[in-house]
Design an enzyme around this catalytic site. Structure first.
Site, PDB file in Angstrom:
ATOM      1  N   ASP A  49       0.825  -1.210   0.000  1.00 49.80           N
ATOM      2  CA  ASP A  49       0.000   0.000   0.000  1.00 49.80           C
ATOM      3  C   ASP A  49       0.858   1.259   0.000  1.00 49.80           C
ATOM      4  O   ASP A  49       2.084   1.187   0.197  1.00 49.80           O
ATOM      5  CB  ASP A  49      -0.963  -0.001   1.202  1.00 49.80           C
ATOM      6  CG  ASP A  49      -0.344  -0.622   2.461  1.00 49.80           C
ATOM      7  OD1 ASP A  49       0.893  -0.587   2.599  1.00 49.80           O
ATOM      8  OD2 ASP A  49      -1.102  -1.127   3.299  1.00 49.80           O
ATOM      9  N   ASP A  99      -8.115  -2.928  13.984  1.00 42.16           N
ATOM     10  CA  ASP A  99      -9.493  -3.169  13.533  1.00 42.16           C
ATOM     11  C   ASP A  99      -9.594  -4.362  12.579  1.00 42.16           C
ATOM     12  O   ASP A  99     -10.616  -4.575  11.944  1.00 42.16           O
ATOM     13  CB  ASP A  99     -10.065  -1.903  12.872  1.00 42.16           C
ATOM     14  CG  ASP A  99      -9.248  -1.448  11.657  1.00 42.16           C
ATOM     15  OD1 ASP A  99      -8.294  -2.168  11.256  1.00 42.16           O
ATOM     16  OD2 ASP A  99      -9.554  -0.377  11.118  1.00 42.16           O
ATOM     17  N   HIS A 104      -7.673  -4.893   9.862  1.00 39.39           N
ATOM     18  CA  HIS A 104      -7.335  -4.666   8.452  1.00 39.39           C
ATOM     19  C   HIS A 104      -6.063  -5.403   8.052  1.00 39.39           C
ATOM     20  O   HIS A 104      -5.186  -5.647   8.885  1.00 39.39           O
ATOM     21  CB  HIS A 104      -7.256  -3.161   8.117  1.00 39.39           C
ATOM     22  CG  HIS A 104      -6.111  -2.411   8.718  1.00 39.39           C
ATOM     23  ND1 HIS A 104      -6.279  -1.246   9.428  1.00 39.39           N
ATOM     24  CD2 HIS A 104      -4.762  -2.625   8.701  1.00 39.39           C
ATOM     25  CE1 HIS A 104      -5.101  -0.788   9.812  1.00 39.39           C
ATOM     26  NE2 HIS A 104      -4.160  -1.606   9.382  1.00 39.39           N
TER      27      HIS A 104
HETATM   28  C1  F6R Z   1       1.288  -1.745   6.194  1.00 39.05           C
HETATM   29  C2  F6R Z   1      -0.037  -2.353   6.216  1.00 39.05           C
HETATM   30  C3  F6R Z   1      -0.870  -2.406   7.440  1.00 39.05           C
HETATM   31  C4  F6R Z   1      -0.084  -2.726   8.713  1.00 39.05           C
HETATM   32  C5  F6R Z   1      -1.023  -2.691   9.921  1.00 39.05           C
HETATM   33  C6  F6R Z   1      -0.286  -2.996  11.203  1.00 39.05           C
HETATM   34  O1  F6R Z   1       1.865  -1.871   4.912  1.00 39.05           O
HETATM   35  O2  F6R Z   1      -0.449  -2.786   5.202  1.00 39.05           O
HETATM   36  O3  F6R Z   1      -1.870  -3.376   7.267  1.00 39.05           O
HETATM   37  O4  F6R Z   1       0.497  -3.983   8.582  1.00 39.05           O
HETATM   38  O5  F6R Z   1      -1.605  -1.431  10.008  1.00 39.05           O
HETATM   39  O6  F6R Z   1       0.631  -1.991  11.448  1.00 39.05           O
HETATM   40  P1  F6R Z   1       1.744  -2.165  12.566  1.00 39.05           P
HETATM   41  O7  F6R Z   1       2.571  -3.304  12.137  1.00 39.05           O
HETATM   42  O8  F6R Z   1       2.509  -0.872  12.543  1.00 39.05           O
HETATM   43  O9  F6R Z   1       1.035  -2.423  13.839  1.00 39.05           O
END
Ligand code: F6R
Length: 260
Positions: A67, A136, A138
């Site tokens: 992303d 959440d 995602h």
């Molecule tokens: C990042 C991404 C997100 C993160 C998620 C967790 O490229 O796609 O899905 O993996 O927001 O973020 P962290 O690892 O910082 O808790």
């Protein structure tokens, strides 16, 4: 789905790095799917150490980011392209020109998303996709409500995700509202999905993703539909898993021929 429970984040990094290292040894010209954020950092740290001592090489590999923030150029220190260049590509020997990400500054966002989808297919698809999980549920930036068949497109971040990511910016207001993200369907096309989650804040989303119903309200639950998923969690992130003892037993008694 295989759930690997380890003691802490560094141990999770070793398991993730084992998977990527085995892939690079088998297939030097592998296509890697890279996540950003905090979760994959122990994996990248371990890969950098192995690359430094010559145990693995990324020289023939290609990478695709999950992303990117809309409006951030690659030179912006909070852009995901900048993150991957500094946290992995430059410290190892991954050629910058083979690191692909959606162009956050593209004038035509829809056309850029379609181009990105084509680029992944033209590269032969992703061999191993590293993933983190949001509070959440995602994956990528597929927030709750995302179609489980979605492709790369623009998404609006939830307030919670913008707050969670404010640590990379000068406060929550500086976090862009829009991102381009591989869709859940795009992610499911990768041949092996490796989700890394550490820390107590991830216990609830991990349990929902792994043991809850498959639902667009928890986009990571779509991983249950994929034939080859490894979920690497530390003890804190595993705290809400009902079958934790079974996962431990399964991993301990794995036949030696069975790879991760
Ligand atoms: C990042 C991404 C997100 C993160 C998620 C967790 O490229 O796609 O899905 O993996 O927001 O973020 P962290 O690892 O910082 O808790």
């Amino acid at each position: 789905m295989e759930v690997v429970i380890v003691a802490d984040a560094p141990a999770a990094g070793v398991v993730g790095a084992d998977i990527v290292s085995a892939l690079l040894t088998r297939t030097p010209a592998a296509v890697l799917g890279l996540a950003t954020g905090s979760s994959p950092l122990p994996v990248y740290g371990e890969l950098i150490r192995r690359s430094g001592r010559g145990a693995i090489s990324f020289a023939a590999a290609t990478a695709f980011l999950l992303d990117e923030y809309v409006g951030l150029p690659p030179s912006h220190p909070a852009s995901y392209r900048w993150f991957i260049d500094h946290e992995l590509a430059e410290p190892v020997d991954l050629p910058s020109e083979r690191v692909n990400g959606p162009d956050g500054c593209a004038a035509d966002v829809a056309a850029e998303c379609a181009r990105y989808e084509r680029a992944i297919v033209e590269a032969g698809g992703v061999d191993v996709q590293l993933l983190g999980i949001g509070a959440d549920g995602h994956i990528g930036f597929n927030e709750p409500g995302s179609s489980l068949g979605s492709r790369t497109r623009i998404k609006t971040l939830t307030e919670q995700t913008r707050r969670d990511n404010a640590r990379f910016f000068d406060g929550p207001d500086a976090v862009p509202r829009h991102v381009m993200t591989q869709g859940v369907g795009t992610i499911l096309d990768a041949r092996h999905l490796v989700l890394v989650a550490t820390g107590a804040a991830k216990a609830e989303p991990v349990a929902k993703a792994v043991e809850g119903p498959v639902t667009a309200m928890v986009p990571a639950s779509a991983l249950q539909l994929h034939p080859h998923v490894t979920v690497v969690v530390d003890e804190a992130a595993a705290a809400d898993l009902r079958l934790a003892d079974y996962y431990r037993e399964t991993f301990r008694s794995k036949p030696p021929w069975q790879q991760l």
